[in-house]
Design a protein around this motif. Structure first.
Motif, PDB file in Angstrom:
ATOM      1  N   MET A  71       0.835  -1.179   0.000  1.00  0.00           N
ATOM      2  CA  MET A  71       0.000   0.000   0.000  1.00  0.00           C
ATOM      3  C   MET A  71       0.880   1.242   0.000  1.00  0.00           C
ATOM      4  SD  MET A  71      -2.940   1.040   2.686  1.00  0.00           S
ATOM      5  CE  MET A  71      -2.010   1.841   3.962  1.00  0.00           C
ATOM      6  N   SER A  72       0.525   2.181  -0.827  1.00  0.00           N
ATOM      7  CA  SER A  72       1.295   3.414  -0.926  1.00  0.00           C
ATOM      8  C   SER A  72       1.016   4.318   0.261  1.00  0.00           C
ATOM      9  CB  SER A  72       0.938   4.141  -2.216  1.00  0.00           C
ATOM     10  OG  SER A  72       1.566   5.389  -2.253  1.00  0.00           O
ATOM     11  N   THR A  73       2.063   4.968   0.730  1.00  0.00           N
ATOM     12  CA  THR A  73       1.922   5.922   1.831  1.00  0.00           C
ATOM     13  C   THR A  73       2.076   7.357   1.341  1.00  0.00           C
ATOM     14  OG1 THR A  73       4.273   5.726   2.321  1.00  0.00           O
ATOM     15  CG2 THR A  73       2.765   4.296   3.561  1.00  0.00           C
ATOM     16  N   GLN A  74       2.213   7.569   0.042  1.00  0.00           N
ATOM     17  CA  GLN A  74       2.499   8.907  -0.454  1.00  0.00           C
ATOM     18  C   GLN A  74       1.391   9.898  -0.162  1.00  0.00           C
ATOM     19  OE1 GLN A  74       3.682   8.571  -4.581  1.00  0.00           O
ATOM     20  NE2 GLN A  74       5.798   8.791  -4.003  1.00  0.00           N
ATOM     21  N   GLY A  75       0.134   9.467  -0.125  1.00  0.00           N
ATOM     22  CA  GLY A  75      -0.949  10.394   0.139  1.00  0.00           C
ATOM     23  C   GLY A  75      -0.909  10.935   1.558  1.00  0.00           C
ATOM     24  N   ALA A  76      -0.388  10.151   2.489  1.00  0.00           N
ATOM     25  CA  ALA A  76      -0.408  10.523   3.895  1.00  0.00           C
ATOM     26  C   ALA A  76       0.867  11.221   4.356  1.00  0.00           C
ATOM     27  CB  ALA A  76      -0.639   9.270   4.748  1.00  0.00           C
ATOM     28  N   VAL A  77       1.961  11.032   3.657  1.00  0.00           N
ATOM     29  CA  VAL A  77       3.253  11.536   4.110  1.00  0.00           C
ATOM     30  C   VAL A  77       3.887  12.383   3.018  1.00  0.00           C
ATOM     31  CG1 VAL A  77       5.557  10.868   4.870  1.00  0.00           C
ATOM     32  CG2 VAL A  77       3.594   9.497   5.555  1.00  0.00           C
ATOM     33  N   ASP A  78       4.371  13.546   3.399  1.00  0.00           N
ATOM     34  CA  ASP A  78       5.098  14.401   2.465  1.00  0.00           C
ATOM     35  C   ASP A  78       6.572  14.002   2.499  1.00  0.00           C
ATOM     36  OD1 ASP A  78       6.245  16.374   0.930  1.00  0.00           O
ATOM     37  OD2 ASP A  78       5.788  18.005   2.320  1.00  0.00           O
ATOM     38  N   PRO A  79       7.138  13.521   1.377  1.00  0.00           N
ATOM     39  CA  PRO A  79       8.550  13.122   1.362  1.00  0.00           C
ATOM     40  C   PRO A  79       9.509  14.243   1.750  1.00  0.00           C
ATOM     41  CG  PRO A  79       7.446  12.320  -0.598  1.00  0.00           C
ATOM     42  CD  PRO A  79       6.482  13.243   0.109  1.00  0.00           C
ATOM     43  N   HIS A  80       9.081  15.483   1.651  1.00  0.00           N
ATOM     44  CA  HIS A  80       9.941  16.604   2.043  1.00  0.00           C
ATOM     45  C   HIS A  80      10.041  16.773   3.560  1.00  0.00           C
ATOM     46  CE1 HIS A  80       9.137  17.912  -2.184  1.00  0.00           C
ATOM     47  NE2 HIS A  80      10.429  18.106  -2.104  1.00  0.00           N
ATOM     48  N   SER A  81       9.196  16.073   4.302  1.00  0.00           N
ATOM     49  CA  SER A  81       9.170  16.248   5.756  1.00  0.00           C
ATOM     50  C   SER A  81      10.309  15.520   6.471  1.00  0.00           C
ATOM     51  CB  SER A  81       7.825  15.762   6.317  1.00  0.00           C
ATOM     52  OG  SER A  81       7.694  14.353   6.166  1.00  0.00           O
ATOM     53  N   PHE A  82      11.055  14.704   5.776  1.00  0.00           N
ATOM     54  CA  PHE A  82      12.122  13.937   6.409  1.00  0.00           C
ATOM     55  C   PHE A  82      13.400  14.763   6.497  1.00  0.00           C
ATOM     56  CE2 PHE A  82       9.352  10.812   4.297  1.00  0.00           C
ATOM     57  CZ  PHE A  82       8.888  10.167   5.421  1.00  0.00           C
ATOM     58  N   HIS A  83      14.062  14.676   7.653  1.00  0.00           N
ATOM     59  CA  HIS A  83      15.271  15.456   7.889  1.00  0.00           C
ATOM     60  C   HIS A  83      16.545  14.636   7.792  1.00  0.00           C
ATOM     61  CE1 HIS A  83      12.731  18.783   8.955  1.00  0.00           C
ATOM     62  NE2 HIS A  83      12.077  18.011   9.812  1.00  0.00           N
ATOM     63  N   SER A  84      16.396  13.325   7.606  1.00  0.00           N
ATOM     64  CA  SER A  84      17.565  12.459   7.471  1.00  0.00           C
ATOM     65  C   SER A  84      17.175  11.241   6.635  1.00  0.00           C
ATOM     66  CB  SER A  84      18.075  11.987   8.835  1.00  0.00           C
ATOM     67  OG  SER A  84      17.155  11.074   9.411  1.00  0.00           O
ATOM     68  N   PHE A  85      18.191  10.584   6.101  1.00  0.00           N
ATOM     69  CA  PHE A  85      17.918   9.364   5.347  1.00  0.00           C
ATOM     70  C   PHE A  85      17.333   8.292   6.260  1.00  0.00           C
ATOM     71  CE2 PHE A  85      19.193   5.185   3.703  1.00  0.00           C
ATOM     72  CZ  PHE A  85      18.442   5.201   2.532  1.00  0.00           C
ATOM     73  N   GLY A  86      17.791   8.243   7.514  1.00  0.00           N
ATOM     74  CA  GLY A  86      17.258   7.276   8.473  1.00  0.00           C
ATOM     75  C   GLY A  86      15.756   7.430   8.682  1.00  0.00           C
ATOM     76  N   GLU A  87      15.268   8.653   8.651  1.00  0.00           N
ATOM     77  CA  GLU A  87      13.824   8.895   8.741  1.00  0.00           C
ATOM     78  C   GLU A  87      13.122   8.521   7.442  1.00  0.00           C
ATOM     79  OE1 GLU A  87      13.090  12.996   9.630  1.00  0.00           O
ATOM     80  OE2 GLU A  87      14.038  12.893  11.600  1.00  0.00           O
ATOM     81  N   PHE A  88      13.785   8.760   6.326  1.00  0.00           N
ATOM     82  CA  PHE A  88      13.186   8.548   5.007  1.00  0.00           C
ATOM     83  C   PHE A  88      13.078   7.065   4.638  1.00  0.00           C
ATOM     84  CE2 PHE A  88      13.831   7.963   0.398  1.00  0.00           C
ATOM     85  CZ  PHE A  88      12.756   8.678  -0.104  1.00  0.00           C
ATOM     86  N   TYR A  89      14.070   6.258   5.029  1.00  0.00           N
ATOM     87  CA  TYR A  89      14.154   4.876   4.542  1.00  0.00           C
ATOM     88  C   TYR A  89      12.913   4.040   4.865  1.00  0.00           C
ATOM     89  CZ  TYR A  89      16.281   0.426   3.154  1.00  0.00           C
ATOM     90  OH  TYR A  89      16.544  -0.769   2.553  1.00  0.00           O
ATOM     91  N   PRO A  90      12.324   4.111   6.053  1.00  0.00           N
ATOM     92  CA  PRO A  90      11.085   3.338   6.274  1.00  0.00           C
ATOM     93  C   PRO A  90       9.958   3.760   5.319  1.00  0.00           C
ATOM     94  CG  PRO A  90      12.026   3.980   8.371  1.00  0.00           C
ATOM     95  CD  PRO A  90      12.809   4.715   7.303  1.00  0.00           C
ATOM     96  N   PHE A  91       9.863   5.066   5.052  1.00  0.00           N
ATOM     97  CA  PHE A  91       8.889   5.545   4.059  1.00  0.00           C
ATOM     98  C   PHE A  91       9.197   4.937   2.695  1.00  0.00           C
ATOM     99  CE2 PHE A  91       8.310   8.592   0.562  1.00  0.00           C
ATOM    100  CZ  PHE A  91       6.921   8.684   0.547  1.00  0.00           C
TER     101      PHE A  91
END
Length: 108
Positions: free
Chosen positions: A1-21
């Motif tokens: 299931m895609s999470t793109q509708g719920a989460v803005d990819p720009h909101s991540f401040h590190s790769f560690g935060e981004f990788y689960p997304f």
């Protein structure tokens, strides 16, 4: 299931935060397999560049890497690649996922 509708990819401040997304955007097994094949072919193309000096294989590598990935997203995952909004983190995610597939952390 895609999470793109719920989460803005720009909101991540590190790769560690981004990788689960990023992994959530690759929940479809066929999409992950296409990424893996594209990344492998891209590495082969890069090796050809290094061994022959034929720079046209850089283009082939990019086409393989992104072509297979985008086919996976548009055809199977039914989402837009995160590389459209976070290209550097997405590129890093591609290789982290590639490594994790090789290590058996993510099912192939």
């Amino acid at each position: 299931m895609s999470t793109q509708g719920a989460v803005d990819p720009h909101s991540f401040h590190s790769f560690g935060e981004f990788y689960p997304f990023y992994l959530g955007e690759h929940s479809n097994r066929t999409c992950r397999r296409l990424h893996f094949v594209g990344s492998t072919l891209a590495l082969v193309c890069f090796a050809v560049v290094l061994t022959t000096g034929s720079l046209q294989f850089l283009i082939y590598g990019l086409l393989c890497g992104y072509g297979f990935a985008w086919l996976g997203h548009f055809g199977f995952e039914k989402n837009k690649p995160a590389s459209f909004k976070r290209p550097l983190y997405s590129f890093m995610g591609d290789w982290a996922m590639y490594r994790d597939i090789w290590l058996g952390r993510i099912p192939f």
